[in-house]
Design an enzyme around this catalytic site. Structure first.
Site, mmCIF file in Angstrom:
data_model
loop_
_atom_site.group_PDB
_atom_site.id
_atom_site.type_symbol
_atom_site.label_atom_id
_atom_site.label_comp_id
_atom_site.label_asym_id
_atom_site.label_seq_id
_atom_site.Cartn_x
_atom_site.Cartn_y
_atom_site.Cartn_z
ATOM 1 N N HIS A 296 0.991 -1.071 -0.027
ATOM 2 C CA HIS A 296 0.045 0.061 -0.049
ATOM 3 C C HIS A 296 0.694 1.114 0.069
ATOM 4 C CE1 HIS A 296 0.068 1.642 4.145
ATOM 5 N NE2 HIS A 296 0.443 0.406 4.494
ATOM 6 N N THR B 161 -4.161 -19.266 2.863
ATOM 7 C CA THR B 161 -4.711 -18.954 1.445
ATOM 8 C C THR B 161 -4.351 -17.811 0.790
ATOM 9 O OG1 THR B 161 -6.489 -20.529 2.024
ATOM 10 C CG2 THR B 161 -6.704 -19.249 0.000
ATOM 11 N N CYS C 102 1.970 6.295 12.408
ATOM 12 C CA CYS C 102 1.848 4.961 13.517
ATOM 13 C C CYS C 102 1.827 5.871 14.811
ATOM 14 C CB CYS C 102 2.732 3.877 13.277
ATOM 15 S SG CYS C 102 2.883 3.462 11.957
#
Lengths: 386, 405
Positions: A201, A237, A325
């Site tokens: 991202h 997956t 953050c």
């Protein structure tokens, strides 16, 4: 709207989103299924991997998908610690790493590992002599970020590589989350690096996807065990729509990389050269090859960073205090603290971070708003201007 | 540096006396086949060297391809310039500069084919040497074993400058060592064995056993794609697929478990030998390495080899797995080989195969099945595909996917 917070996240590219959409709708088989539908998904998975490997000039089997930068950093650190615990218990990193590295190191410390944090100079850069002095026979990993996420310092990655050539068993990790597509791939993909972590991202791919490069022959233990995906190193997956989308985003990012880097550098210079003339401004980022082209960090002394961020927001200009953050937790910037910047100044720090779509016109608009805000705030600042 | 030509020096073949002509013709053919993706090239195989004129094609891509072709000792990219002394000087200095590191030594070696050129070789050596010394600070001249030898050839059609020598793959041109059949499974070993067989000049036909539905279409495609990869080292390869399902089922039903593997291998070798003989090829190559798995002990090899008198050649016989993997990585087959599709060697493997099968028992157990009938049926059922260098078989949708990516 002017978005200058690209180190926090970038806007997903519409073309990338359309790949995500098409794969979600059409190629939704599980790559592990044996039937044709699964094989089709497997084919796309491996072709995406191959494209990433080709773009970076590495081999197919050296690319492993993760959920993003934080997982990549956690994996390389803890995976090395687990894999090599019989050979040593000492890890080295820098004092200016992203929390994904820093807090993983702290967790390893609680488990009995020893960690050395290399100090940095006034530019936020480590010294090679400190690294040499820190290496021990029990050292198993050296982790250095490519580009600092708060002020944009580029670390001496090649020099670290040269030192580590004398320590062939030590894993050399580079956190390249802020470094990809910024014109420094020669430094990142040097001839000694073993592991590199990336986050999708940050280059216009969707959230929740990233990858690591793992040099062939270098082993790390898996953190996610289960069905044996990613050559039994990272179960779960595969997030195929995001993987395909990221592969495309990386191709777009690296097309005409040098032009894009020049453009970002020009925008950064336009702002930097403007704000540096103001007496209350302290610059942390510099305008040279030692700094990334897309990050500019500075303070207006006496005014809290959050105040500036919100003031710019009123003009539809989006910037941040140091890193996204830490900004909501009112924490002092760890990079600036490590650079021995007094807390009184570092709480005023703000970060402008660019991508290849930002323009000089946006920089001019930023500068115009800056002038306005500076006039307002200088009266309130209790700092002296000389 | 923008190169205009690549000069290729022949390897061992220069020692082979009267066969030389055949070697050169074959090498020329192999080079043409491996470079068929570059339409503008001009390739001339002469008695002493082979010349590839680039005509604008990428030198690095052509060099990469050439350095994998067997029979080439080494190659040198060269720059063609006009017969103008100033241009020659500047090009010479630029070429030396490109390779210069502290302490580098060099010499100039001039050859003059065009005797009408205004300077002779000694004058040229002097002038060019002097110019390089002046323009590459820190460089020194050394006549014996210099780091860089800059060769300057004054030919009738222009001046050629060469300085770099890039090692070739060595070996002998594929096709000069006769023709043999390779048993290709799709694992790591057999592609490496194929490569090594080709290195000694052998032209291979690939035999691959497949067993649907026990093995998938993907396993077959993987073996074909590996063949395409291997074809980059010596030109098109015939890929022969053999239906093996019926034989495997028959063996599984009738033969005691301990001998399942041995009898399957005997049948495979028997069929391969029949194919080899019908195609008049002179031997069988396999990827076996001694002691690697149950079928690769000396006892097993004896029990399996029993079915044919053709030479069964095993280039990997004494290699360690690590050595094999290193070659597989070098030749680019490793990533394909590790794709997880089951091949017919891994199905119907008994939990405890005999590592030391007895020859007489093997022969006796085989009487439980209709050997001749099954071999005949399998040979009649073969399908042959001509595989081109780098041809793709896996991921048939790759073009569709490329749109997405």
């Amino acid at each position: 709207m002017i978005y200058f917070d690209n180190s926090a996240t970038t806007q997903a590219d519409p073309e990338v989103v359309s790949t995500y959409d098409a794969v979600s709708k059409q190629i939704w088989g599980n790559p592990s299924s044996l039937h044709k539908f699964g094989e089709q998904a497997f084919g796309l998975l491996e072709q995406s991997r191959q494209q990433i490997a080709d773009l970076l000039g590495v081999s197919l089997s050296e690319i492993l998908f993760t959920s993003g930068g934080t997982e990549g950093d956690n994996w390389v650190l803890k995976g090395t610690a687990i894999e090599k615990r019989e050979f040593g218990n000492h890890l080295i990193t820098t004092a200016v790493e992203h929390p994904a590295i820093h807090n993983s190191m702290e967790q390893l410390k609680q488990l009995g590992f020893e960690v050395t944090y290399l100090p940095v100079d006034e530019h936020g850069r480590i010294s090679i002599d400190d690294l040499k002095a820190a290496l021990r026979p029990t050292t198993i990993l050296v982790s250095v970020m490519a580009v600092n996420n708060e002020i944009g310092t580029i670390q001496p990655l090649i020099e670290v590589a040269d030192v580590l050539k004398d320590y062939p068993k030590v894993h050399y990790h580079i956190d390249a989350v802020q470094g990809i597509g910024k014109g420094i791939s020669d430094l990142i993909f040097n001839d000694r690096v073993d592991f590199i972590s990336f986050s999708g991202h940050k280059f216009h791919a969707p959230r929740g996807i990233g990858f690591i490069y793992a040099r062939r022959g270098r082993r790390i233990a898996p953190l996610l065990t289960g069905g044996g995906q990613e050559r039994n190193l990272r179960s779960g997956t595969e997030n195929l729509p995001a993987i395909a989308a990221m592969s495309k985003a990386l191709r777009l990012l690296l097309t005409n990389e040098q032009d894009k880097v020049q453009r970002q550098r020009a925008v950064k210079e336009r702002i930097l050269n403007h704000v540096k003339e103001f007496p209350l401004v302290t610059l942390f980022s510099e305008d040279n090859e030692g700094f990334a082209p897309h990050i500019l960090c500075f303070a207006i002394r006496g005014v809290r960073g959050e105040t500036i961020v919100h003031a710019f927001e009123e003009h539809q200009i989006y910037i941040s205090t140091t890193s996204a953050c830490s900004s909501k937790k009112h924490m002092v910037s760890s990079t600036l603290a490590a650079m021995n910047v007094p807390e009184g100044i570092s709480t005023s720090a703000i970060r402008v971070s660019l991508d290849e779509h930002n323009t000089l016109e946006e920089a001019d608009e930023f500068n115009r708003v800056f002038d306005e805000l500076y006039d307002q705030f200088k009266k309130l600042s209790n700092e002296t201007t000389n | 540096m923008k190169y205009s030509e690549i000069m290729v020096r022949y390897g061992e073949l220069s020692t082979k006396g009267k066969n030389r002509k055949d070697f050169i013709r074959q090498l020329g053919k192999n080079v043409r086949q491996s470079l068929q993706e570059f339409p503008n090239l001009e390739i001339k195989a002469q008695h002493d060297r082979l010349h590839v004129t680039l005509n604008g094609e990428s030198s690095s891509a052509v060099i990469e391809r050439l350095s994998g072709v067997f029979g080439i000792e080494n190659l040198s990219p060269s720059v063609k310039v006009a017969k103008d002394i100033e241009t020659i000087k500047e090009t010479a200095a630029a070429m030396v500069k490109e390779q210069f590191k502290t302490g580098t030594t060099f010499k100039i070696n001039t050859r003059r084919q065009d005797h009408d050129f205004e300077f002779d070789t000694n004058q040229l050596n002097d002038m060019l040497g002097g110019y390089v010394l002046e323009h590459v600070p820190g460089i020194e001249v050394k006549m014996k074993k210099p780091d860089i030898t800059l060769r300057v050839e004054i030919r009738l059609n222009g001046v050629y400058l060469t300085s770099e020598i890039i090692p070739g793959a060595g070996g002998l041109p594929v096709g000069t060592g006769g023709r043999a059949v390779m048993m290709l499974s799709g694992g790591i070993d057999s592609p490496v064995a194929s490569y090594l067989a080709m290195k000694r000049g052998v032209k291979l036909d690939m035999v691959h056993f497949f067993s649907p539905p026990y093995t998938s279409e993907q396993a077959l495609a993987k073996a074909e794609e590996l063949t395409g990869k291997i074809a980059t080292f010596g030109g098109n390869i015939q890929f022969i697929q053999v239906p093996f399902r019926k034989i495997q089922e028959e063996i599984k039903e009738k033969v005691p478990e301990g001998y399942l593997m041995t009898i399957q291998r005997r049948m495979m070798l028997r069929i391969t030998a029949a194919i080899a003989e019908s195609r008049h090829t002179k031997g069988i190559f396999t990827g076996e390495a001694l002691g690697q798995v149950a079928s690769q002990t000396l006892e097993s090899m004896m029990a399996i080899n029993d079915v044919t008198t053709l030479p069964v050649l095993r280039p990997l016989v004494s290699m360690d797995k690590e050595e094999i993997i290193r070659i597989a990585e070098k030749i680019g087959t490793y990533d394909l080989s590790i794709l997880p599709f089951e091949d017919c060697c891994t199905i119907f493997t008994p939990p405890a195969p005999k590592t030391r099968p007895a020859l007489d028992k093997s022969r006796n157990f085989e009487k439980l099945i209709d050997v001749d009938g099954l071999v005949k049926e399998a040979v009649e059922g073969i399908k042959i595909v001509d595989v081109k260098p780098n041809e793709k078989f896996l991921n048939q949708q790759s073009d569709v996917f490329a749109e997405l990516l």
